[in-house]
Design a protein around this motif. Sequence first.
Motif, mmCIF file in Angstrom:
data_model
loop_
_atom_site.group_PDB
_atom_site.id
_atom_site.type_symbol
_atom_site.label_atom_id
_atom_site.label_comp_id
_atom_site.label_asym_id
_atom_site.label_seq_id
_atom_site.Cartn_x
_atom_site.Cartn_y
_atom_site.Cartn_z
ATOM 1 N N LYS A 1 35.810 15.534 -16.366
ATOM 2 C CA LYS A 1 34.920 16.354 -15.556
ATOM 3 C C LYS A 1 34.990 15.890 -14.108
ATOM 4 O O LYS A 1 34.934 14.689 -13.849
ATOM 5 C CB LYS A 1 33.476 16.163 -16.030
ATOM 6 C CG LYS A 1 33.062 17.096 -17.129
ATOM 7 C CD LYS A 1 31.859 16.579 -17.855
ATOM 8 C CE LYS A 1 30.568 17.115 -17.360
ATOM 9 N NZ LYS A 1 29.464 16.896 -18.321
ATOM 10 N N ALA A 2 35.098 16.841 -13.198
ATOM 11 C CA ALA A 2 34.999 16.521 -11.770
ATOM 12 C C ALA A 2 33.767 17.265 -11.273
ATOM 13 O O ALA A 2 33.720 18.495 -11.353
ATOM 14 C CB ALA A 2 36.237 16.998 -11.036
ATOM 15 N N CYS A 3 32.760 16.529 -10.821
ATOM 16 C CA CYS A 3 31.487 17.174 -10.494
ATOM 17 C C CYS A 3 31.179 17.120 -9.004
ATOM 18 O O CYS A 3 31.287 16.062 -8.376
ATOM 19 C CB CYS A 3 30.349 16.524 -11.271
ATOM 20 S SG CYS A 3 30.468 16.867 -13.031
ATOM 21 N N LEU A 4 30.831 18.281 -8.463
ATOM 22 C CA LEU A 4 30.251 18.388 -7.124
ATOM 23 C C LEU A 4 28.749 18.547 -7.341
ATOM 24 O O LEU A 4 28.317 18.749 -8.476
ATOM 25 C CB LEU A 4 30.828 19.618 -6.410
ATOM 26 C CG LEU A 4 32.324 19.531 -6.113
ATOM 27 C CD1 LEU A 4 32.860 20.886 -5.675
ATOM 28 C CD2 LEU A 4 32.583 18.463 -5.062
ATOM 29 N N PRO A 5 27.932 18.502 -6.249
ATOM 30 C CA PRO A 5 26.497 18.619 -6.494
ATOM 31 C C PRO A 5 26.125 19.888 -7.259
ATOM 32 O O PRO A 5 25.209 19.894 -8.070
ATOM 33 C CB PRO A 5 25.910 18.646 -5.078
ATOM 34 C CG PRO A 5 26.907 17.932 -4.236
ATOM 35 C CD PRO A 5 28.254 18.194 -4.845
ATOM 36 N N ASP A 6 26.856 20.991 -7.054
ATOM 37 C CA ASP A 6 26.420 22.247 -7.679
ATOM 38 C C ASP A 6 27.170 22.624 -8.947
ATOM 39 O O ASP A 6 26.704 23.461 -9.717
ATOM 40 C CB ASP A 6 26.504 23.405 -6.660
ATOM 41 C CG ASP A 6 27.912 23.551 -6.102
ATOM 42 O OD1 ASP A 6 28.640 22.530 -6.082
ATOM 43 O OD2 ASP A 6 28.284 24.663 -5.714
ATOM 44 N N ARG A 7 28.339 22.033 -9.220
ATOM 45 C CA ARG A 7 29.021 22.427 -10.456
ATOM 46 C C ARG A 7 30.113 21.426 -10.855
ATOM 47 O O ARG A 7 30.628 20.676 -10.025
ATOM 48 C CB ARG A 7 29.606 23.833 -10.363
ATOM 49 C CG ARG A 7 30.842 23.944 -9.498
ATOM 50 C CD ARG A 7 31.346 25.380 -9.530
ATOM 51 N NE ARG A 7 32.806 25.436 -9.405
ATOM 52 C CZ ARG A 7 33.563 26.269 -10.072
ATOM 53 N NH1 ARG A 7 33.047 27.095 -10.954
ATOM 54 N NH2 ARG A 7 34.866 26.304 -9.872
ATOM 55 N N CYS A 8 30.433 21.445 -12.156
ATOM 56 C CA CYS A 8 31.481 20.577 -12.673
ATOM 57 C C CYS A 8 32.657 21.437 -13.133
ATOM 58 O O CYS A 8 32.460 22.541 -13.650
ATOM 59 C CB CYS A 8 30.982 19.789 -13.881
ATOM 60 S SG CYS A 8 29.688 18.617 -13.485
ATOM 61 N N THR A 9 33.858 20.922 -12.947
ATOM 62 C CA THR A 9 35.050 21.584 -13.479
ATOM 63 C C THR A 9 35.843 20.561 -14.290
ATOM 64 O O THR A 9 35.532 19.372 -14.282
ATOM 65 C CB THR A 9 35.946 22.138 -12.351
ATOM 66 O OG1 THR A 9 36.229 21.069 -11.451
ATOM 67 C CG2 THR A 9 35.262 23.270 -11.600
ATOM 68 N N LEU A 10 36.870 21.060 -14.975
ATOM 69 C CA LEU A 10 37.709 20.182 -15.794
ATOM 70 C C LEU A 10 39.060 19.981 -15.136
ATOM 71 O O LEU A 10 39.763 20.957 -14.846
ATOM 72 C CB LEU A 10 37.926 20.810 -17.177
ATOM 73 C CG LEU A 10 36.707 20.883 -18.081
ATOM 74 C CD1 LEU A 10 37.026 21.711 -19.318
ATOM 75 C CD2 LEU A 10 36.251 19.479 -18.474
ATOM 76 N N GLU A 11 39.406 18.708 -14.922
ATOM 77 C CA GLU A 11 40.739 18.381 -14.407
ATOM 78 C C GLU A 11 41.591 17.929 -15.589
ATOM 79 O O GLU A 11 41.093 17.256 -16.489
ATOM 80 C CB GLU A 11 40.661 17.170 -13.464
ATOM 81 C CG GLU A 11 39.896 17.378 -12.187
ATOM 82 C CD GLU A 11 39.842 16.083 -11.379
ATOM 83 O OE1 GLU A 11 39.773 14.990 -11.981
ATOM 84 O OE2 GLU A 11 39.866 16.185 -10.143
ATOM 85 N N ALA A 12 42.868 18.264 -15.559
ATOM 86 C CA ALA A 12 43.779 17.851 -16.635
ATOM 87 C C ALA A 12 44.708 16.758 -16.132
ATOM 88 O O ALA A 12 45.122 16.778 -14.971
ATOM 89 C CB ALA A 12 44.597 19.046 -17.099
#
Length: 404
Positions: free
Chosen positions: A350-361
Amino acid sequence: MAAPQLTPLEEALSHLLSQAKGLDTRETVELPDSLHRILAEDHHVPADVPPADNSSVDGYAVRFEDVHPGRAIPVSIRIPAGHPPGELAPGTAARIFTGSEIPAGANAVVMQERVDASDDGIVIHTDVSEGQNIRRRGQDLTEGCMALPQGTLIRPQEMGLLASMGFARVPVQRRLRVAILTTGDELVDPGKPLAAGQIYNTNRYTLLGLLAQAGCEVTLCESLADDRTATRDTLFRAADASDLVITTGGVSVGEEDHVRVVLEESSTLSLWRLAIKPGKPLAFGHMNDTPVIGLPGNPASVLVTFLMVAMPFIRKCQGRARLTPTGETLPADFSVDEPSIRREFIRARKACLPDRCTLEAYPNQNSGVLSSACWAGGLAVVPENTRVSPGDLLTYYSFEELLA
Ligand SMILES: Nc1nc2c(c(=O)[nH]1)N[C@H]1C(S)=C(S)[C@@H](COP(=O)(O)OP(=O)(O)OC[C@H]3O[C@@H](n4cnc5c(N)ncnc54)[C@H](O)[C@@H]3O)O[C@H]1N2
Ligand code: MOO
């Protein structure tokens, strides 16, 4: 020659789980020895936790109705934590500390930073509301409620919770006894020099760690040469000593894949080409009634197939309530341009910014690349025959959940 059909993970798993027998015996251990064990009885709360209202700050307990701006309130009692609180006389305050019980008659606590204290008492410089800074009796656990059900894995927080209820000894399931057999002429244990053609035995240590976290006892941990007789003998010996045997390697199609052949002669073997990536070849059979799960040899395949296939089997034997992970849904921050007919378990984080998380591979998803799993926080699932573009929602299983 046409390749045999791929088997969906669910089909193989349902066959495996139908063969998983629950553990019948339990034992009682001292609380400090209960880490990573499985609770064998429901634990209801014997008495409220905390047992009484207490202060969440260092300060002064008052009746909030007695507080008037600028007027001093005399301090009538002092209540250190761990001492009986007594009763607060009307119109007075009690010197109180974090964790001290609230005296009868008080209904609020004011932090000492909000108070001027002198010989005349305290003057409070803030609004006071009923119940402020009071942690209520039973706010953590209420008497009679279910605190921890049978089948719970005891992690550090469960050890603490059991202690908070006063349990000094804990009934736990007998540990599942598991044998680890790694196979391959090329394997050498760390600490020894490598000759040409050799590699260090990785899977043995990955499995030792996984089984320790899953609360299992490792009965035997051996490395097997690519030799049919030795494989047969060791598999029987491992089966005799264990509730489950896990092997790695030797389940593919080559003539040096002896685990597959020995299981074939000695038992009702199910051999699958699973529709998952990594981790296509998977064997399941019995040696003298002991289940044997044959994982593929590639180190990242071992991790994935252990978590997705062996772990649900182990959980079922342990009487755990949840067999498979729930996961969470997150947007991908990567692409998969070539859809695969196998469901892909991408080592991701998971890569999280203050407003949302995304998935890095991890860039290299080869089944021989174990560093992908050290970099990753879990597995992102790309369904069969699916392309992925950034922003597409994927299921993500964290390693914590997979091993909890
Ligand atoms: N002709 C085909 N070849 C292969 C196929 C196939 O379908 N057709 N499938 C490939 C896939 S996918 C996998 S996964 C592997 C599985 O093979 P095995 O389970 O028989 O495993 P091995 O051949 O013994 O080993 C595979 C690989 O992993 C290394 N290895 C094995 N054990 C360890 C260990 N304990 N520590 C570190 N590394 C280990 C081994 O050296 C091999 O490189 O088959 C493919 N082939
Ligand atoms: O099925 Mo294998 O684990 O992809 O290399």
